[in-house]
Design an enzyme around this catalytic site. Structure first.
Site, short mmCIF file in Angstrom:
data_model
loop_
_atom_site.label_atom_id
_atom_site.label_comp_id
_atom_site.label_asym_id
_atom_site.label_seq_id
_atom_site.Cartn_x
_atom_site.Cartn_y
_atom_site.Cartn_z
N VAL A 260 0.86 -1.07 0.02
CA VAL A 260 -0.02 -0.02 0.02
C VAL A 260 0.80 1.22 0.06
O VAL A 260 0.57 2.33 -0.64
CB VAL A 260 -0.84 -0.04 1.21
CG1 VAL A 260 -1.46 1.36 1.17
CG2 VAL A 260 -1.91 -1.11 1.12
N ASP A 307 -5.09 30.54 -39.11
CA ASP A 307 -5.51 31.18 -40.60
C ASP A 307 -5.61 32.45 -40.26
O ASP A 307 -5.37 32.97 -38.87
CB ASP A 307 -6.82 30.56 -41.04
CG ASP A 307 -7.85 30.27 -39.80
OD1 ASP A 307 -7.46 30.69 -38.88
OD2 ASP A 307 -8.99 29.97 -40.38
N GLU A 672 7.96 6.31 3.44
CA GLU A 672 7.30 5.21 4.18
C GLU A 672 7.97 3.90 3.92
O GLU A 672 8.48 3.11 4.90
CB GLU A 672 5.68 5.18 3.76
CG GLU A 672 4.99 6.53 4.21
CD GLU A 672 3.78 6.39 3.40
OE1 GLU A 672 3.07 5.57 3.18
OE2 GLU A 672 2.96 7.53 3.43
P1 ATP Z 1 -8.36 32.26 -44.12
O1 ATP Z 1 -7.82 31.15 -44.73
O2 ATP Z 1 -7.32 33.05 -43.50
O3 ATP Z 1 -9.43 32.12 -43.21
P2 ATP Z 1 -10.01 33.37 -46.25
O4 ATP Z 1 -11.18 33.68 -45.68
O5 ATP Z 1 -9.33 34.41 -47.20
O6 ATP Z 1 -8.75 33.47 -45.41
P3 ATP Z 1 -10.98 31.10 -47.88
O7 ATP Z 1 -12.00 31.11 -46.91
O8 ATP Z 1 -10.27 30.10 -48.27
O9 ATP Z 1 -9.87 32.06 -47.10
O10 ATP Z 1 -11.25 31.93 -49.28
C1 ATP Z 1 -10.18 32.03 -50.03
C2 ATP Z 1 -10.54 33.28 -50.99
O11 ATP Z 1 -11.66 33.25 -51.53
C3 ATP Z 1 -10.75 34.61 -50.17
O12 ATP Z 1 -9.42 35.34 -50.27
C4 ATP Z 1 -11.54 35.52 -51.30
O13 ATP Z 1 -10.95 36.07 -52.31
C5 ATP Z 1 -12.27 34.29 -51.86
N1 ATP Z 1 -13.80 34.30 -51.18
C6 ATP Z 1 -13.99 34.39 -49.64
N2 ATP Z 1 -15.26 34.28 -49.36
C7 ATP Z 1 -15.89 34.02 -50.44
C8 ATP Z 1 -17.36 34.42 -50.95
N3 ATP Z 1 -18.34 34.04 -50.02
N4 ATP Z 1 -17.65 34.23 -52.34
C9 ATP Z 1 -16.66 34.18 -53.39
N5 ATP Z 1 -15.25 34.33 -53.06
C10 ATP Z 1 -14.92 34.31 -51.55
#
Ligand code: ATP
Length: 865
Positions: A260, A307, A672
């Protein structure tokens, strides 16, 4: 009052929802495995030690040592009660964490899109699900193209299942418990809660705390090994003693006591409790752990891949600049409010007065899923912030609206495609509206809209656009391009587009990020940005948040690198722009191959593999998808980078504390064991009775050890580099400590025992027993900090420890003076002289570590950095 802007379709109204709720109840499946206190209590009665104790009680009973048998049973029960209280606390803490993972869903009610808790959904609700989200109830599809769901949780089917509006049977239905992996779907709820297919076949289980962590496993293993070793030693002792002519009962009891005393029975339980309480401490700081392992691994993280959008920045987008091949514009206004203006050279313009601008804004307003709603003084946005910002600017410029019914089809946005399109009916024909990353849209455009109508996109025009994009991005603006073209019915090919212009939006860095990055760096943790955004925007934001000017590598360049080249690159200060989710996986694997412990953030469906592979996958609580959350170990409730750094600090504190109580518990046990063994060679009567050892180890040690687990962070904690992978918990210093404390406390109690022996064995034994207990208790102060003397961290700064310390001492006083305990533990009252002797021996245990630490701490402080 809610000033609703029109959305697609009306949905249920409030009264109907109330009536349906009355009829069908909440959309939830009751947890089948509700935590039962009985189960937790029962758990206290299993394990190796309990077996040994049960055996000891049985032997004592058989040999007619009733009091001993009773004493062991009392200790067993008390131990179980203490274990229960602690484990119940840990379990309820974990349960509370599970409850924080409530799923939400977007529904249309009273004609307005709303985000509600998924349990509030009723049959008949119009629900909108985006890629990566969980399907909250069984639904019949109403709208959506290119839809695919992951039904593996329900049917075991591992490939994505295509879904179409009006399809046959299950092809047009979405099921609760599955996730949408591509597209954006609208559906009418048909069944909720237990009526869904999922509700009928499956029970929801929480993921937290079900798997043992490395530390739990390692310590469990250690406890088991020591346990086995103790059995062998005990058997030898019994054999030797018996051979030497000592009574068998005494020897069996000594053997059992030795077992123990040696087994660090408290260890696995204390680790679990510390990790669970650590998880709640993290949750209070907005980091929700899905696996206890994360608490432990976080403390060792050596690189954070993060990101940009929403983690380093606020994700509160606002368009401040617009650009068309004809003109440049400034935009005024705050947040998502539509009260603002578009100005060209200081003069207000709108869609009507500037038709080129009008075309740009119309695409911005049509090619979106975001909606804005006035909520009292402010504006609320539902949807993607990038799109919300575009809707706001389109309304500021009074863009012309497309009726919801005229929105025919959509090709959804994804991080891979970096663009999105909507096909809308316009007059007699159709028009395809596209928006996305400038280089992607420009690649698909062949003309632009200028002063003279549609003109061909020649190299010089392309260059002008690229320059305008570079100017905006260099200021840290997030830039999207918009384009459109006349189309036929059903034609969603994103080719031969007419480029309309650029929208530049600010997304300010979160104010606390700069200091969090500085803190991470001082703690020897690298921070690497991996973003889908463009090179210039990423570089500008990196500089603003204090990441300096790292080399920028684009996703496309990364594809061309060999594994060795990538590995070399990753040894430098780099940032990755225009990445796709699969790049993240490759980066994680390469960093891991270098022996680093990688924390990686992600929010999209396709980030899941990288999150799973990373040592700590981190998903976003606000903007992340359900898929990414279920792949992650940690969820940031506020999506904030600085929360990661806080969680790492918390993880380091937990590991330090585990190290403290492991050392402490082993030191106590060592004293102990050494005393018992040495005494055997000295040939005197038994120094501690079995029940006394149980008392020391089970009743009083656990509480002080758990209290050590609550120690505050060491001041140096975030100024030293991360610990190495697999670094031993005890280490050489730890072993040396165990030896020093063990030798001293055993020698001291043996001295007390033998000096009092002429006055009677019971008195000598009571004094030695009390002495050992007091030594163990006072030495806890030496373990409160690994480096600092208690004088610098404050004697009273851990109130739980003070309480545990006082309670243990009071219990010991009761053990010595209270008749029932005297009978059980076979003690006799001690006089003031004996207490003074014990005190005198205890003093060095407090003073010496203080002096040593005071000396080394000064040397550390004075050492050049
Ligand atoms: P992170 O990766 O840091 O979140 P992010 O939002 O720019 O950045 P993604 O979401 O991969 O990364 O988007 C990539 C790219 O796509 C963006 O930089 C933008 O140019 C384009 N994008 C983002 N949102 C939209 C949308 N709703 N419609 C069309 N294009 C978009």
């Amino acid at each position: 009052m809610q000033d609703a802007l029109p959305t697609r379709g009306g949905g249920l109204d409030t009264e109907a929802v109330a009536a349906l709720r009355e009829q069908y109840g909440w959309n939830e499946i009751p947890r089948q495995k509700a935590l039962s206190p009985f189960v937790v209590l029962a758990r206290q009665f299993r394990g190796f030690l309990i077996l040994i104790l049960g055996l000891a009680a049985a032997i004592a009973f058989l040999l007619d040592e009733r009091i001993d048998a009773l004493a062991i049973l009392v200790v067993l029960v008390l131990n179980a009660v203490l274990g229960f209280v602690q484990e119940w606390r840990a379990e309820t803490a974990l349960e509370a964490l599970r409850a924080m993972l409530t799923p939400v869903a977007v529904v249309v009610r009273d004609g307005v899109e709303r985000k509600i808790a998924a349990r509030e959904i009723v049959p008949g609700d119009l629900v909108i699900v985006s890629a990566g989200e969980a399907i909250p109830a069984d639904m019949r599809l109403q709208a959506g193209t290119e839809l695919r769901t992951d039904e593996s949780a329900l049917t075991g089917e591992s490939l994505p299942v295509p879904k179409t509006v009006g399809g046959e049977g299950a092809a047009s239905r979405l099921f609760a418990g599955t996730t949408l992996v591509a597209g954006r779907a609208t559906g009418i709820v048909t069944e909720t809660g237990l009526q869904t297919d999922f509700g009928k076949v499956a029970a929801l289980t929480g993921a937290v705390g079900e798997k043992q962590t490395e530390l739990q496993k390692r310590l469990g293993q250690l406890a088991k090994e020591i346990g086995l070793a103790s059995l062998v030693v005990a058997a030898l002792v019994v054999a030797v003693g018996w051979y030497g002519g000592r009574p068998i009962f005494e020897m069996v009891m000594t053997g059992l006591s030795l077992t123990v005393a040696m087994v660090p029975e408290g260890l696995p339980a204390v680790v679990t409790i510390t990790l669970a309480l650590g998880a709640s401490a993290m949750a209070r700081r907005q980091a929700l752990t899905r696996r206890l392992q994360a608490v432990e691994t976080l403390g060792a993280a050596s690189v954070i891949c993060t990101d940009k959008t929403g983690t380093l920045t606020e994700n509160a987008m606002r368009v401040t600049r617009l650009w068309t091949p004809d003109s440049a514009y400034d935009v005024t206004g705050e947040g998502y409010s539509t009260d603002g203006f578009i100005e060209r050279d200081g003069i207000r313009v709108d869609a009507e007065s500037d038709p080129i601008l009008g075309a740009l804004l119309r695409t911005a307003l049509t090619c979106t899923n975001a909606s804005l709603r006035r909520d009292g003084e402010t504006w609320a946005m539902i949807g993607d912030p990038t799109e919300g910002a575009l809707v706001a600017v389109a309304r500021k410029g009074r863009a012309c609206e497309v009726a919801p019914a005229d929105r025919i089809a959509e090709v959804a946005f994804s991080s891979e495609r970096k663009r999105m399109s909507v096909l809308a009916r316009e007059g007699d024909g159709y028009r395809l509206h596209v928006k996305g990353a400038p280089e992607v849209v420009l690649d698909r455009s062949t003309a632009y809209l200028g002063q003279d109508g549609i003109e061909s996109l020649d190299p010089s025009a392309r260059q002008r656009i690229a320059d305008a994009y570079a100017r905006m991005a260099a200021q840290g603006l997030r830039v999207l391009a918009l384009a459109a073209r006349p189309a036929d019915e059903g034609d969603v090919r994103e080719h031969d587009l007419v480029f309309l212009g650029l929208a530049g939006m600010i997304d300010p860095p979160r104010p606390e990020v700069k200091s969090a990055i500085a803190l991470a760096r001082s703690a020897g943790i690298r921070v690497m940005m991996i973003t889908g955004d463009g090179r210039l925007t990423a570089a500008a934001i990196a500089e603003q948040v204090g990441l300096g000017r790292p080399e920028v590598v684009e996703g496309g360049d990364l594809d061309a690198l060999s594994d060795e080249q990538l590995s070399d690159l990753l040894r430098n200060d780099v940032l990755f722009a225009r990445t796709r989710p699969e790049h993240k996986l490759r980066i994680v694997e390469t960093l891991q191959a270098q022996g680093l412990i990688v924390a990686m953030t992600g929010d999209g469906v396709n980030d899941a593999p990288a999150l799973k592979t990373a040592d700590i996958g981190i998903a976003m609580g606000v903007r992340g998808t359900e898929v990414s959350r279920s792949a992650a170990d940690l969820i940031l409730l506020d999506d904030n980078f600085s929360t990661i750094v806080n969680a790492i600090a918390e993880g380091r504190r937990q590991f330090d504390n585990v190290r403290k109580f492991v050392r402490y518990l082993l030191c106590s046990n060592a004293g102990e064991v050494m005393a018992i063994l040495a005494n055997l060679f000295l040939g005197g009567p038994v120094i501690f009775l079995a029940t006394q050892i149980l008392w020391m180890n089970l009743i009083t040690d656990g509480a002080t050890a758990v209290a050590l687990g609550l120690e505050k962070a060491e001041p140096e904690q975030m100024r030293s580099p991360p610990r190495r992978r697999g670094e031993p918990i005890l280490g050489r210093t730890g072993m040396a400590l165990v030896l020093c404390f063990g030798v001293y406390t055993s020698a001291a109690s043996l001295w007390i025992f033998y000096s009092l022996l002429p006055l009677g064995t019971d008195l000598a034994r009571t004094a030695a027993f009390t002495g050992m207990l007091v030594f163990e208790k006072v030495s806890v102060f030496a373990f409160r900090s690994l480096q600092k003397p208690v004088t610098s961290i404050g004697w009273l700064s851990n109130p739980v420890l003070i309480a545990a310390f006082t309670a243990s001492l009071l219990l010991q006083v009761a053990a010595v003076y209270w008749p029932p305990l005297q009978t059980l533990l076979k003690t006799v009252p001690l006089s003031i002289d004996e207490w003074l002797t014990i005190g005198a021996f205890a003093l060095p245990l407090v003073v010496v570590p203080e002096v040593v630490k005071g000396f080394t701490a000064r040397r550390l402080d004075g050492a050049p950095a």
